[in-house]
Write a protein that holds these residues in place. Structure first.
Motif, PDB file in Angstrom:
ATOM      1  N   LYS A  73      39.670  46.185  39.081  1.00 62.82           N
ATOM      2  CA  LYS A  73      40.748  45.326  38.094  1.00 62.82           C
ATOM      3  C   LYS A  73      42.005  45.015  38.852  1.00 62.82           C
ATOM      4  CE  LYS A  73      38.922  48.072  34.331  1.00 62.82           C
ATOM      5  NZ  LYS A  73      39.161  49.310  33.161  1.00 62.82           N
ATOM      6  N   GLY A  74      42.008  45.157  40.169  1.00 63.06           N
ATOM      7  CA  GLY A  74      43.319  44.748  40.835  1.00 63.06           C
ATOM      8  C   GLY A  74      43.548  45.905  41.707  1.00 63.06           C
ATOM      9  N   MET A  75      44.356  45.646  42.679  1.00 58.78           N
ATOM     10  CA  MET A  75      44.905  46.506  43.861  1.00 58.78           C
ATOM     11  C   MET A  75      45.915  47.596  43.177  1.00 58.78           C
ATOM     12  SD  MET A  75      44.330  47.651  46.647  1.00 58.78           S
ATOM     13  CE  MET A  75      43.532  46.136  47.439  1.00 58.78           C
ATOM     14  N   VAL A  76      46.475  47.263  42.224  1.00 55.61           N
ATOM     15  CA  VAL A  76      47.420  48.329  41.578  1.00 55.61           C
ATOM     16  C   VAL A  76      46.625  49.335  40.741  1.00 55.61           C
ATOM     17  CG1 VAL A  76      49.300  48.809  39.738  1.00 55.61           C
ATOM     18  CG2 VAL A  76      49.366  46.875  41.443  1.00 55.61           C
ATOM     19  N   ASP A  77      45.781  49.128  40.279  1.00 54.13           N
ATOM     20  CA  ASP A  77      44.868  49.905  39.505  1.00 54.13           C
ATOM     21  C   ASP A  77      43.911  50.781  40.557  1.00 54.13           C
ATOM     22  OD1 ASP A  77      43.293  50.730  36.918  1.00 54.13           O
ATOM     23  OD2 ASP A  77      41.812  50.218  38.099  1.00 54.13           O
TER      24      ASP A  77
ATOM     25  N   SER B  25      49.181  43.631  45.549  1.00 56.22           N
ATOM     26  CA  SER B  25      48.294  42.671  44.809  1.00 56.22           C
ATOM     27  C   SER B  25      48.163  41.287  45.488  1.00 56.22           C
ATOM     28  CB  SER B  25      49.515  42.443  43.464  1.00 56.22           C
ATOM     29  OG  SER B  25      50.687  42.163  43.977  1.00 56.22           O
ATOM     30  N   LYS B  26      49.017  41.055  46.517  1.00 57.30           N
ATOM     31  CA  LYS B  26      48.574  39.853  47.237  1.00 57.30           C
ATOM     32  C   LYS B  26      47.208  39.814  47.820  1.00 57.30           C
ATOM     33  CE  LYS B  26      53.439  39.607  48.741  1.00 57.30           C
ATOM     34  NZ  LYS B  26      54.536  39.400  49.794  1.00 57.30           N
ATOM     35  N   LEU B  27      46.646  40.754  47.940  1.00 53.47           N
ATOM     36  CA  LEU B  27      45.298  40.647  48.369  1.00 53.47           C
ATOM     37  C   LEU B  27      44.146  40.509  47.545  1.00 53.47           C
ATOM     38  CD1 LEU B  27      44.901  44.160  50.800  1.00 53.47           C
ATOM     39  CD2 LEU B  27      44.555  41.640  51.505  1.00 53.47           C
ATOM     40  N   ASN B  28      44.615  40.454  46.316  1.00 53.32           N
ATOM     41  CA  ASN B  28      43.486  40.459  45.179  1.00 53.32           C
ATOM     42  C   ASN B  28      42.757  39.105  45.270  1.00 53.32           C
ATOM     43  OD1 ASN B  28      44.450  42.920  43.872  1.00 53.32           O
ATOM     44  ND2 ASN B  28      45.750  41.721  42.377  1.00 53.32           N
TER      45      ASN B  28
ATOM     46  N   LEU C 233      36.454  40.611  48.032  1.00 57.39           N
ATOM     47  CA  LEU C 233      35.257  40.466  47.537  1.00 57.39           C
ATOM     48  C   LEU C 233      35.041  41.593  46.548  1.00 57.39           C
ATOM     49  CD1 LEU C 233      33.105  39.377  50.387  1.00 57.39           C
ATOM     50  CD2 LEU C 233      33.684  37.850  48.583  1.00 57.39           C
ATOM     51  N   LYS C 234      35.281  41.470  45.246  1.00 55.95           N
ATOM     52  CA  LYS C 234      35.298  42.415  44.084  1.00 55.95           C
ATOM     53  C   LYS C 234      34.074  42.559  43.475  1.00 55.95           C
ATOM     54  CE  LYS C 234      39.127  39.635  42.332  1.00 55.95           C
ATOM     55  NZ  LYS C 234      39.251  39.015  43.518  1.00 55.95           N
ATOM     56  N   ASN C 235      33.969  43.753  42.826  1.00 56.74           N
ATOM     57  CA  ASN C 235      32.741  43.653  41.766  1.00 56.74           C
ATOM     58  C   ASN C 235      33.337  43.871  40.391  1.00 56.74           C
ATOM     59  OD1 ASN C 235      33.874  46.697  41.357  1.00 56.74           O
ATOM     60  ND2 ASN C 235      32.233  47.274  42.915  1.00 56.74           N
ATOM     61  N   ALA C 236      32.552  44.212  39.330  1.00 58.39           N
ATOM     62  CA  ALA C 236      32.898  44.083  38.093  1.00 58.39           C
ATOM     63  C   ALA C 236      33.866  45.147  37.739  1.00 58.39           C
ATOM     64  CB  ALA C 236      31.514  44.123  37.201  1.00 58.39           C
ATOM     65  N   HIS C 237      33.915  46.163  38.578  1.00 53.85           N
ATOM     66  CA  HIS C 237      34.793  47.370  38.096  1.00 53.85           C
ATOM     67  C   HIS C 237      36.107  47.299  38.737  1.00 53.85           C
ATOM     68  CE1 HIS C 237      31.211  49.390  36.527  1.00 53.85           C
ATOM     69  NE2 HIS C 237      30.510  49.261  37.678  1.00 53.85           N
TER      70      HIS C 237
END
Length: 376
Positions: free
Chosen positions: A311-315, A298-301, A305-309
């Protein structure tokens, strides 16, 4: 005279003025031509070529017709006749020539037919038939094609540079315990194209990358979280394989569930993960040295560079670790001469194809859709 009309769909991607635009142009054929297949490819920034495989009802032979399209007009290339069904193994160009490697089968043996199109006078020259038995994969760059073969106890490459005669390199396994033979045993080679943007990489166990005058083979072992790397040179007629290197991405005493790798510019990017944790280890291949480790948590969140899908590294880890998905990793060069690592997961039935082959498949789908519309 009655004519048949073939719809030609031209795709220009990213690097030219026609980016993301589809242009339609009609090519009219004489009635005695029956269209059996088509192929389309890019030549230069604003020029493409189109091959139409036909059956000539008058001569009872097959005939391949060629055309150039520069964004404004269509120009006809010299055609040639043949008796066998032709496929496309690869193509490349020089400033004034298009070189196409056609493949065909005759009497249970496979062959290549090399056709050189002169783009100035529109004429062609046909080279001596070449054996194509044992083809495992091919690379295509702008000015050359490199083919990989596994033939009984021999690893072989054929390099086609420009219009020159092919250069053949061989390595003969010295016995059943030959480490190179064991490296390739039971696995199909998936060739990876790295000179263009790659969205999702291959999920295949055995992958090959063309790096200047070297071919780098990587073999992933998810059970051991290991990746083995073998390098061969294309500089002479004898393949001299490197020592096989093994890189690991372990989580202490606990094994990750899945592993996948990607090679780029002498670096191996090795991803391993399960539903709760994961890591990317980066290695310098020529130095056999680990450079960095990126822990997937989760520290990478905030740095992703994320897209709309997303929801976080855990997910992400929870989904990527599921049996119905394969993780993928790719590395692409940025405009600022850095690299961007892209991690994703795909359906277990996903298959990676070189971009030029996807381009051909898309062209075929669009043409089929056109014929279906014409029948309505």
């Amino acid at each position: 005279m009655l004519k048949n009309t073939v719809l030609v769909v031209l795709i220009f991607i990213s690097t030219n003025i026609f980016a993301n635009e589809i242009i339609t142009q009609s090519i009219k054929l004489d009635k005695h031509y029956k269209v059996e297949n088509t192929f389309s490819g890019d030549l230069f920034d604003n020029t493409s070529f189109h091959l139409i495989f036909t059956k000539n009802k008058k001569t009872k032979t097959k005939e391949t017709l060629g055309f150039l399209y520069d964004g404004n007009s269509v120009k006809k290339l010299e055609s040639f006749s043949h008796f066998n069904n032709l496929g496309i193994t690869s193509f490349h160009t020089t400033e004034s020539h298009l070189i196409v490697l056609f493949s065909y089968e005759q009497y249970s043996k496979r062959y290549l037919k090399k056709i050189v199109y002169d783009l100035n006078n529109k004429n062609i020259s046909e080279n001596t038939t070449i054996s194509n038995t044992g083809l495992e994969g091919s690379f295509r760059t702008k000015d050359r094609s490199v083919l990989i073969y596994k033939i009984k106890d021999t690893l072989q490459t054929k390099s086609f540079n420009g219009i020159d005669k092919e250069a053949v390199s061989k390595y003969i396994y010295f016995n059943k315990k030959d480490p190179v033979k064991k490296f390739f045993k039971g696995s199909i080679i998936n060739t990876i194209k790295t000179d263009e943007f790659v969205t999702n990489g291959s999920t295949s166990e055995l992958k090959a990358y063309l790096d200047n005058n070297k071919i780098i083979f990587t073999k992933d072992d998810s059970n051991k979280n290991q990746c083995s790397v073998l390098t061969i040179s294309l500089n002479n007629n004898k393949i001299i394989p490197s020592k096989i290197l093994t890189f690991e991405n372990n989580n202490g005493d606990k094994r990750y569930k899945k592993s996948i790798s990607y090679y780029n510019n002498n670096h191996l990017y090795f991803l391993s993960l399960d539903k709760k944790s994961g890591a990317i280890k980066i290695f310098n291949v020529s130095q056999n040295k680990q450079l960095n480790t990126i822990s997937l948590n989760s520290k990478l969140n905030s740095k992703i560079l994320k897209n709309a899908h997303f929801k976080g590294m855990v997910d992400f880890l929870k989904n990527a670790g599921k049996n119905k998905f394969h993780p993928t990793i790719t590395v692409n060069k940025t405009n600022s001469n850095n690299v961007r690592i892209r991690v994703d997961y795909v359906d277990i039935n996903y298959g990676y194809y070189n971009d030029w082959w996807w381009h051909h498949q898309q062209f075929m789908r669009w043409q089929n859709q056109f014929h279906m519309q014409q029948k309505k």
